[in-house]
Design an enzyme around this catalytic site. Sequence first.
Site, PDB file in Angstrom:
ATOM      1  N   GLY A  12       0.597  -1.402  -0.090  1.00  0.00           N
ATOM      2  CA  GLY A  12      -0.026   0.142  -0.054  1.00  0.00           C
ATOM      3  C   GLY A  12       0.771   1.401   0.070  1.00  0.00           C
ATOM      4  O   GLY A  12       0.331   2.257   0.445  1.00  0.00           O
ATOM      5  N   SER A  13       2.196   1.201  -0.410  1.00  0.00           N
ATOM      6  CA  SER A  13       2.844   2.599  -0.506  1.00  0.00           C
ATOM      7  C   SER A  13       2.082   3.382  -1.351  1.00  0.00           C
ATOM      8  O   SER A  13       2.081   4.605  -1.235  1.00  0.00           O
ATOM      9  CB  SER A  13       4.396   2.173  -0.811  1.00  0.00           C
ATOM     10  N   ASN A  14       1.742   3.131  -2.566  1.00  0.00           N
ATOM     11  CA  ASN A  14       1.033   3.892  -3.601  1.00  0.00           C
ATOM     12  C   ASN A  14      -0.241   4.423  -2.956  1.00  0.00           C
ATOM     13  O   ASN A  14      -0.562   5.651  -3.001  1.00  0.00           O
ATOM     14  CB  ASN A  14       0.898   3.108  -4.891  1.00  0.00           C
ATOM     15  N   LEU A  85      -4.472  -7.419  -7.245  1.00  0.00           N
ATOM     16  CA  LEU A  85      -4.067  -8.560  -7.875  1.00  0.00           C
ATOM     17  C   LEU A  85      -4.984  -9.379  -8.492  1.00  0.00           C
ATOM     18  O   LEU A  85      -5.000 -10.086  -9.328  1.00  0.00           O
ATOM     19  CB  LEU A  85      -3.140  -9.471  -7.043  1.00  0.00           C
ATOM     20  N   ASN A 102      -5.090   1.524 -13.496  1.00  0.00           N
ATOM     21  CA  ASN A 102      -4.442   0.531 -12.834  1.00  0.00           C
ATOM     22  C   ASN A 102      -2.906   1.218 -13.011  1.00  0.00           C
ATOM     23  O   ASN A 102      -2.664   1.710 -13.973  1.00  0.00           O
ATOM     24  CB  ASN A 102      -4.284  -0.878 -13.271  1.00  0.00           C
ATOM     25  N   HIS A 104       1.014  -0.092 -13.700  1.00  0.00           N
ATOM     26  CA  HIS A 104       1.928  -1.426 -13.555  1.00  0.00           C
ATOM     27  C   HIS A 104       3.225  -0.897 -13.764  1.00  0.00           C
ATOM     28  O   HIS A 104       3.503   0.008 -14.357  1.00  0.00           O
ATOM     29  CB  HIS A 104       1.539  -1.942 -15.215  1.00  0.00           C
ATOM     30  N   ASP A 145      -3.743  -5.947 -17.961  1.00  0.00           N
ATOM     31  CA  ASP A 145      -2.528  -5.000 -18.405  1.00  0.00           C
ATOM     32  C   ASP A 145      -2.845  -4.760 -19.734  1.00  0.00           C
ATOM     33  O   ASP A 145      -1.832  -4.575 -20.244  1.00  0.00           O
ATOM     34  CB  ASP A 145      -1.187  -5.633 -18.070  1.00  0.00           C
ATOM     35  N   GLU A 174       6.407   6.058  -9.522  1.00  0.00           N
ATOM     36  CA  GLU A 174       5.253   5.685  -9.091  1.00  0.00           C
ATOM     37  C   GLU A 174       4.836   6.887  -8.121  1.00  0.00           C
ATOM     38  O   GLU A 174       3.838   7.539  -8.253  1.00  0.00           O
ATOM     39  CB  GLU A 174       4.856   4.532  -8.451  1.00  0.00           C
TER      40      GLU A 174
HETATM   41  C1  GRF Z   1       3.555  -1.339  -7.322  1.00  0.00           C
HETATM   42  O1  GRF Z   1       4.801  -1.579  -7.691  1.00  0.00           O
HETATM   43  C2  GRF Z   1       2.525  -1.274  -8.552  1.00  0.00           C
HETATM   44  O2  GRF Z   1       2.952  -0.447  -9.737  1.00  0.00           O
HETATM   45  C3  GRF Z   1       2.121  -2.578  -8.937  1.00  0.00           C
HETATM   46  O3  GRF Z   1       2.387  -3.326  -7.486  1.00  0.00           O
HETATM   47  C4  GRF Z   1       3.028  -2.426  -6.589  1.00  0.00           C
HETATM   48  C5  GRF Z   1       2.363  -2.204  -5.582  1.00  0.00           C
HETATM   49  O4  GRF Z   1       3.145  -1.592  -4.237  1.00  0.00           O
HETATM   50  N1  GRF Z   1       1.154  -2.533  -9.595  1.00  0.00           N
HETATM   51  P1  GRF Z   1       2.510  -1.085  -2.957  1.00  0.00           P
HETATM   52  O5  GRF Z   1       1.590  -1.961  -2.402  1.00  0.00           O
HETATM   53  O6  GRF Z   1       1.652   0.318  -3.585  1.00  0.00           O
HETATM   54  O7  GRF Z   1       3.459  -0.639  -2.191  1.00  0.00           O
END
Ligand code: GRF
Length: 192
Positions: A12-14, A85, A102, A104, A145, A174
Amino acid sequence: MIHIAIFASGNGSNAENIVNYFAQNSNIQVSIIISNKKDAFVHERAKKFGIPSFTFSREEFQTGDLILSKMVDYEIDFIVLAGFLLKVPNSIMNAYPGRIINIHPALLPKFGGKGMYGGYVHQAVKDANETETGITIHYINENYDEGDVIFQAKCSILSSDTPDDIAHKVQSLEQRHFPEIIESLVKKINKK
Ligand code: GRF
Protein backbone atom coordinates in the site's frame (compact mmCIF):
# COMPACT_ATOMS: atom_id res chain seq x y z
CA MET A 1 -16.54 16.31 -3.53
CA ILE A 2 -15.05 13.60 -5.73
CA HIS A 3 -14.70 10.29 -3.89
CA ILE A 4 -11.94 7.86 -4.84
CA ALA A 5 -11.73 4.17 -3.91
CA ILE A 6 -8.36 2.45 -3.88
CA PHE A 7 -8.14 -1.32 -4.41
CA ALA A 8 -4.88 -2.78 -3.07
CA SER A 9 -3.68 -6.30 -2.24
CA GLY A 10 -0.47 -5.66 -0.35
CA ASN A 11 1.88 -3.10 1.07
CA GLY A 12 0.00 0.00 0.00
CA SER A 13 2.83 2.50 -0.48
CA ASN A 14 1.02 3.91 -3.50
CA ALA A 15 -2.24 4.04 -1.58
CA GLU A 16 -0.59 6.03 1.22
CA ASN A 17 1.05 8.40 -1.23
CA ILE A 18 -2.27 9.05 -2.97
CA VAL A 19 -4.07 9.61 0.34
CA ASN A 20 -1.38 12.10 1.39
CA TYR A 21 -1.47 13.89 -1.92
CA PHE A 22 -5.20 14.59 -1.66
CA ALA A 23 -5.23 15.27 2.07
CA GLN A 24 -5.05 19.03 1.51
CA ASN A 25 -7.56 19.00 -1.36
CA SER A 26 -11.07 20.01 -0.37
CA ASN A 27 -12.64 18.63 -3.59
CA ILE A 28 -11.02 15.22 -3.94
CA GLN A 29 -10.53 12.55 -1.32
CA VAL A 30 -9.75 8.88 -0.91
CA SER A 31 -12.92 7.65 0.83
CA ILE A 32 -12.42 3.91 1.04
CA ILE A 33 -9.76 1.24 0.62
CA ILE A 34 -10.71 -2.21 -0.56
CA SER A 35 -8.52 -5.32 -0.43
CA ASN A 36 -8.73 -9.03 -1.08
CA LYS A 37 -6.32 -9.74 1.80
CA LYS A 38 -7.28 -9.13 5.39
CA ASP A 39 -3.66 -9.01 6.59
CA ALA A 40 -2.44 -6.65 3.86
CA PHE A 41 -0.38 -3.78 5.27
CA VAL A 42 -2.56 -1.33 3.35
CA HIS A 43 -5.19 -1.76 6.12
CA GLU A 44 -2.70 -0.42 8.70
CA ARG A 45 -2.06 2.57 6.52
CA ALA A 46 -5.82 3.13 6.13
CA LYS A 47 -6.26 2.98 9.90
CA LYS A 48 -3.54 5.59 10.37
CA PHE A 49 -5.48 8.01 8.18
CA GLY A 50 -8.92 7.06 9.51
CA ILE A 51 -10.01 5.77 6.12
CA PRO A 52 -12.43 2.85 6.18
CA SER A 53 -10.94 -0.30 4.67
CA PHE A 54 -12.66 -3.56 3.86
CA THR A 55 -11.65 -7.03 2.76
CA PHE A 56 -13.58 -9.13 0.28
CA SER A 57 -12.93 -12.72 -0.76
CA ARG A 58 -11.98 -13.76 -4.27
CA GLU A 59 -15.54 -15.07 -4.75
CA GLU A 60 -17.02 -11.77 -3.61
CA PHE A 61 -14.79 -9.99 -6.10
CA GLN A 62 -15.90 -12.31 -8.88
CA THR A 63 -19.55 -11.47 -8.25
CA GLY A 64 -18.98 -7.80 -7.59
CA ASP A 65 -22.37 -7.03 -5.97
CA LEU A 66 -21.12 -6.46 -2.42
CA ILE A 67 -18.27 -4.30 -3.67
CA LEU A 68 -20.60 -2.26 -5.84
CA SER A 69 -22.89 -1.66 -2.91
CA LYS A 70 -19.91 -0.35 -0.90
CA MET A 71 -19.09 1.93 -3.84
CA VAL A 72 -22.63 3.27 -3.67
CA ASP A 73 -22.51 3.69 0.13
CA TYR A 74 -19.36 5.81 -0.17
CA GLU A 75 -20.52 7.65 -3.31
CA ILE A 76 -17.42 6.52 -5.19
CA ASP A 77 -16.72 8.30 -8.49
CA PHE A 78 -13.38 6.81 -9.47
CA ILE A 79 -11.47 3.60 -8.73
CA VAL A 80 -7.68 3.31 -8.53
CA LEU A 81 -5.99 -0.09 -8.57
CA ALA A 82 -2.67 0.20 -6.76
CA GLY A 83 -1.00 -3.17 -6.43
CA PHE A 84 -4.32 -5.00 -6.75
CA LEU A 85 -3.92 -8.57 -7.92
CA LEU A 86 -7.42 -9.76 -8.80
CA LYS A 87 -9.35 -9.16 -11.96
CA VAL A 88 -12.10 -6.56 -11.66
CA PRO A 89 -15.44 -8.14 -12.65
CA ASN A 90 -17.52 -6.85 -15.57
CA SER A 91 -20.24 -5.66 -13.20
CA ILE A 92 -17.83 -3.16 -11.62
CA MET A 93 -16.23 -2.23 -14.95
CA ASN A 94 -19.66 -1.52 -16.45
CA ALA A 95 -20.60 0.67 -13.49
CA TYR A 96 -17.40 2.73 -13.89
CA PRO A 97 -16.70 3.04 -17.62
CA GLY A 98 -13.43 4.93 -18.14
CA ARG A 99 -13.18 5.44 -14.41
CA ILE A 100 -10.97 2.58 -13.28
CA ILE A 101 -7.22 2.83 -13.70
CA ASN A 102 -4.27 0.66 -12.79
CA ILE A 103 -0.56 1.22 -12.39
CA HIS A 104 1.88 -1.35 -13.75
CA PRO A 105 5.57 -1.28 -12.78
CA ALA A 106 6.98 -1.65 -16.33
CA LEU A 107 6.58 -0.20 -19.79
CA LEU A 108 3.55 -2.06 -21.16
CA PRO A 109 2.98 -3.89 -23.45
CA LYS A 110 6.30 -5.36 -22.31
CA PHE A 111 6.36 -7.38 -19.07
CA GLY A 112 2.62 -7.45 -18.49
CA GLY A 113 -0.09 -10.08 -18.17
CA LYS A 114 -1.08 -12.70 -15.64
CA GLY A 115 1.63 -13.46 -13.06
CA MET A 116 3.57 -10.33 -13.93
CA TYR A 117 3.47 -8.38 -10.68
CA GLY A 118 5.82 -7.09 -8.01
CA GLY A 119 9.28 -8.61 -8.02
CA TYR A 120 8.48 -10.93 -10.93
CA VAL A 121 8.27 -7.92 -13.24
CA HIS A 122 11.62 -6.47 -12.19
CA GLN A 123 13.31 -9.88 -12.36
CA ALA A 124 11.98 -10.38 -15.90
CA VAL A 125 13.19 -6.91 -16.90
CA LYS A 126 16.64 -7.73 -15.52
CA ASP A 127 16.73 -11.16 -17.22
CA ALA A 128 15.90 -9.54 -20.54
CA ASN A 129 18.88 -7.16 -20.15
CA GLU A 130 16.65 -4.14 -20.68
CA THR A 131 18.37 -0.77 -20.54
CA GLU A 132 15.23 1.03 -19.45
CA THR A 133 11.98 0.36 -17.64
CA GLY A 134 9.33 2.50 -16.03
CA ILE A 135 5.67 2.76 -15.13
CA THR A 136 2.46 2.53 -17.10
CA ILE A 137 -0.81 4.00 -15.90
CA HIS A 138 -3.71 2.62 -17.91
CA TYR A 139 -7.45 2.09 -18.01
CA ILE A 140 -8.47 -1.45 -17.25
CA ASN A 141 -10.33 -3.79 -19.53
CA GLU A 142 -11.20 -7.49 -19.33
CA ASN A 143 -7.58 -8.59 -19.87
CA TYR A 144 -4.73 -8.06 -17.43
CA ASP A 145 -2.58 -5.03 -18.35
CA GLU A 146 -4.15 -4.47 -21.77
CA GLY A 147 -6.35 -1.39 -21.32
CA ASP A 148 -5.59 1.89 -23.05
CA VAL A 149 -2.42 3.57 -21.83
CA ILE A 150 -2.85 6.97 -20.16
CA PHE A 151 0.73 7.74 -19.18
CA GLN A 152 4.21 6.24 -19.11
CA ALA A 153 7.43 7.40 -17.47
CA LYS A 154 10.84 5.83 -17.97
CA CYS A 155 14.03 5.30 -16.02
CA SER A 156 17.32 3.83 -17.16
CA ILE A 157 18.80 0.60 -15.87
CA LEU A 158 22.51 0.08 -15.27
CA SER A 159 23.95 -3.35 -15.99
CA SER A 160 24.93 -3.48 -12.31
CA ASP A 161 21.34 -2.86 -11.11
CA THR A 162 19.72 -5.72 -9.22
CA PRO A 163 15.97 -6.36 -9.45
CA ASP A 164 15.69 -4.53 -6.10
CA ASP A 165 17.51 -1.51 -7.51
CA ILE A 166 15.13 -1.54 -10.47
CA ALA A 167 12.17 -1.76 -8.08
CA HIS A 168 13.38 1.33 -6.20
CA LYS A 169 13.73 3.35 -9.38
CA VAL A 170 10.25 2.32 -10.50
CA GLN A 171 8.75 3.07 -7.08
CA SER A 172 10.12 6.56 -7.16
CA LEU A 173 8.45 7.13 -10.54
CA GLU A 174 5.18 5.80 -9.09
CA GLN A 175 5.40 8.14 -6.11
CA ARG A 176 6.16 11.11 -8.33
CA HIS A 177 3.55 10.63 -11.05
CA PHE A 178 0.58 8.50 -9.95
CA PRO A 179 -1.26 11.05 -7.77
CA GLU A 180 -0.88 13.80 -10.39
CA ILE A 181 -2.28 11.61 -13.14
CA ILE A 182 -5.22 10.62 -10.91
CA GLU A 183 -5.86 14.28 -10.16
CA SER A 184 -5.87 15.22 -13.84
CA LEU A 185 -8.39 12.45 -14.60
CA VAL A 186 -10.78 13.03 -11.71
CA LYS A 187 -10.86 16.76 -12.41
CA LYS A 188 -12.64 15.91 -15.66
CA ILE A 189 -15.51 14.25 -13.80
CA ASN A 190 -18.60 16.41 -13.89
CA LYS A 191 -20.53 15.82 -10.74
CA LYS A 192 -24.14 16.87 -10.72
C1 GRF B 1 3.57 -1.26 -7.39
O1 GRF B 1 4.85 -1.45 -7.92
C2 GRF B 1 2.56 -1.17 -8.50
O2 GRF B 1 3.05 -0.63 -9.68
C3 GRF B 1 2.22 -2.61 -8.73
O3 GRF B 1 2.28 -3.21 -7.47
C4 GRF B 1 3.13 -2.47 -6.60
C5 GRF B 1 2.33 -2.12 -5.39
O4 GRF B 1 3.08 -1.56 -4.37
N1 GRF B 1 0.99 -2.74 -9.48
P1 GRF B 1 2.34 -0.93 -3.12
O5 GRF B 1 1.38 -1.95 -2.56
O6 GRF B 1 1.62 0.31 -3.59
O7 GRF B 1 3.41 -0.61 -2.14
